[in-house]
Design a protein around this motif. Sequence first.
Motif, short mmCIF file in Angstrom:
data_model
loop_
_atom_site.label_atom_id
_atom_site.label_comp_id
_atom_site.label_asym_id
_atom_site.label_seq_id
_atom_site.Cartn_x
_atom_site.Cartn_y
_atom_site.Cartn_z
N UNK A 6 7.73 16.26 -7.83
CA UNK A 6 6.87 17.10 -8.68
C UNK A 6 5.44 16.70 -8.38
N UNK A 7 4.61 17.72 -8.17
CA UNK A 7 3.20 17.48 -7.85
C UNK A 7 2.30 18.22 -8.83
N UNK A 8 1.07 17.73 -8.89
CA UNK A 8 0.04 18.39 -9.69
C UNK A 8 -0.46 19.63 -8.94
N UNK A 9 -1.36 20.38 -9.60
CA UNK A 9 -1.90 21.59 -8.97
C UNK A 9 -2.60 21.25 -7.66
N UNK A 10 -3.16 20.02 -7.57
CA UNK A 10 -3.85 19.63 -6.33
C UNK A 10 -2.97 18.79 -5.40
N UNK A 11 -1.64 18.87 -5.57
CA UNK A 11 -0.72 18.29 -4.59
C UNK A 11 -0.50 16.80 -4.70
N UNK A 12 -0.80 16.22 -5.88
CA UNK A 12 -0.66 14.77 -6.06
C UNK A 12 0.65 14.41 -6.76
N UNK A 64 1.37 14.03 -2.03
CA UNK A 64 2.79 14.06 -1.65
C UNK A 64 2.99 13.85 -0.15
N UNK A 65 2.12 14.42 0.66
CA UNK A 65 2.17 14.23 2.12
C UNK A 65 0.80 13.73 2.58
N UNK A 66 0.77 13.04 3.72
CA UNK A 66 -0.50 12.49 4.21
C UNK A 66 -1.49 13.60 4.56
N UNK A 67 -1.00 14.81 4.84
CA UNK A 67 -1.90 15.90 5.22
C UNK A 67 -2.61 16.59 4.08
N UNK A 68 -2.26 16.23 2.82
CA UNK A 68 -2.92 16.79 1.62
C UNK A 68 -4.12 15.90 1.30
N UNK A 69 -5.33 16.43 0.98
CA UNK A 69 -5.63 17.81 0.61
C UNK A 69 -6.21 18.68 1.73
N UNK A 70 -6.23 18.18 2.98
CA UNK A 70 -6.75 19.05 4.05
C UNK A 70 -5.93 20.35 4.07
N UNK A 71 -4.62 20.19 3.91
CA UNK A 71 -3.75 21.36 3.74
C UNK A 71 -3.02 21.20 2.41
N UNK A 126 0.46 21.28 0.03
CA UNK A 126 1.86 20.94 0.33
C UNK A 126 2.62 22.14 0.91
N UNK A 127 2.33 23.33 0.36
CA UNK A 127 3.03 24.53 0.83
C UNK A 127 2.70 24.82 2.30
N UNK A 128 1.43 24.66 2.68
CA UNK A 128 1.04 24.90 4.08
C UNK A 128 1.73 23.89 5.00
N UNK A 129 1.86 22.66 4.53
CA UNK A 129 2.50 21.62 5.36
C UNK A 129 3.99 21.92 5.53
N UNK A 130 4.64 22.31 4.45
CA UNK A 130 6.07 22.64 4.55
C UNK A 130 6.27 23.82 5.51
N UNK A 131 5.40 24.83 5.41
CA UNK A 131 5.51 26.00 6.30
C UNK A 131 5.28 25.58 7.75
N UNK A 132 4.31 24.71 7.98
CA UNK A 132 4.00 24.25 9.34
C UNK A 132 5.21 23.52 9.95
N UNK A 133 6.04 22.93 9.09
CA UNK A 133 7.21 22.21 9.58
C UNK A 133 8.48 23.07 9.54
N UNK A 134 8.31 24.38 9.48
CA UNK A 134 9.45 25.28 9.68
C UNK A 134 10.22 25.63 8.42
N UNK A 135 9.64 25.36 7.24
CA UNK A 135 10.35 25.68 6.00
C UNK A 135 9.75 26.94 5.37
#
Length: 185
Positions: free
Chosen positions: A11-17, A144-151, A153-162
């Motif tokens: 579970x993450x906050x609105x800003x992906x934390x 949640x992921x090291x790529x947040x907040x540059x992207x 979480x949703x953009x990161x999941x999509x980039x990884x094929x989900x």
Amino acid sequence: MPALRIEGYVIVSADGMLADATHVMPDALKFEGDKAFFTEALDRADLVVHGRHSYEDQPNSPLRKRIIVTRTVAGIGPDPSNPKAALWNPAGVSFEAACDHAGVSAGTVAVIGGPVVFDMFLDRYDTFWLSQAPHVRLAGGEAVFSGVPVQTPQEILARHGLKAGQSQMLDAANGVSVTPWRRSA
Ligand SMILES: NC(=O)c1ccc[n+]([C@@H]2O[C@H](COP(=O)([O-])OP(=O)(O)OC[C@H]3O[C@@H](n4cnc5c(N)ncnc54)[C@H](OP(=O)(O)O)[C@@H]3O)[C@@H](O)[C@H]2O)c1
């Protein structure tokens, strides 16, 4: 079809934390509906995988087989504090070998964090269950992921094929919902 299904839960906050700036998951991110969803999912899982600070601490936790990701072992070894757990260093031993060691060769693996562990499985999730609390912000928190907040979480999941599936409301009063991000065939 692979014998092991890998599912992520967060579970993450609105800003992906997933935690605040002190690396603690604050009460502001805890909702009964999400807790019930998470508990039921872990009760169905054959194996739970997480880092040292991401133990779920539920009534059924002692019953669950688990793998703790750590650099404190070279490959795989027993967890002296829990007979149902193993310590695993991905640099030394493959995930499949770690699952074999845990006695799990088929079924569902629940990956429950934290960020380093979530990152490790980004190309392997069959489904990543992303719960989000849209009214909570944790500025300067732990993403949640090291790529947040540059992207996001949703953009990161999509980039990884989900791909996002149908969301399910878990707490209408607080707008908390969970979205399954599934790997397309
Ligand atoms: N909101 C949510 O749904 C959610 C989900 C999960 C966690 N959380 C919260 O987030 C926080 C997580 O804390 P955390 O960041 O400390 O995460 P953590 O995943 O619990 O701890 C980091 C783990 O990763 C291991 N690690 C790091 N780099 C590694 C590498 N290169 N190779 C192998 N293992 C490696 C560390 O092992 P060693 O240091 O032992 O080597 C440690 O076990 C907690 O407050 C938790 O409650 C929230």
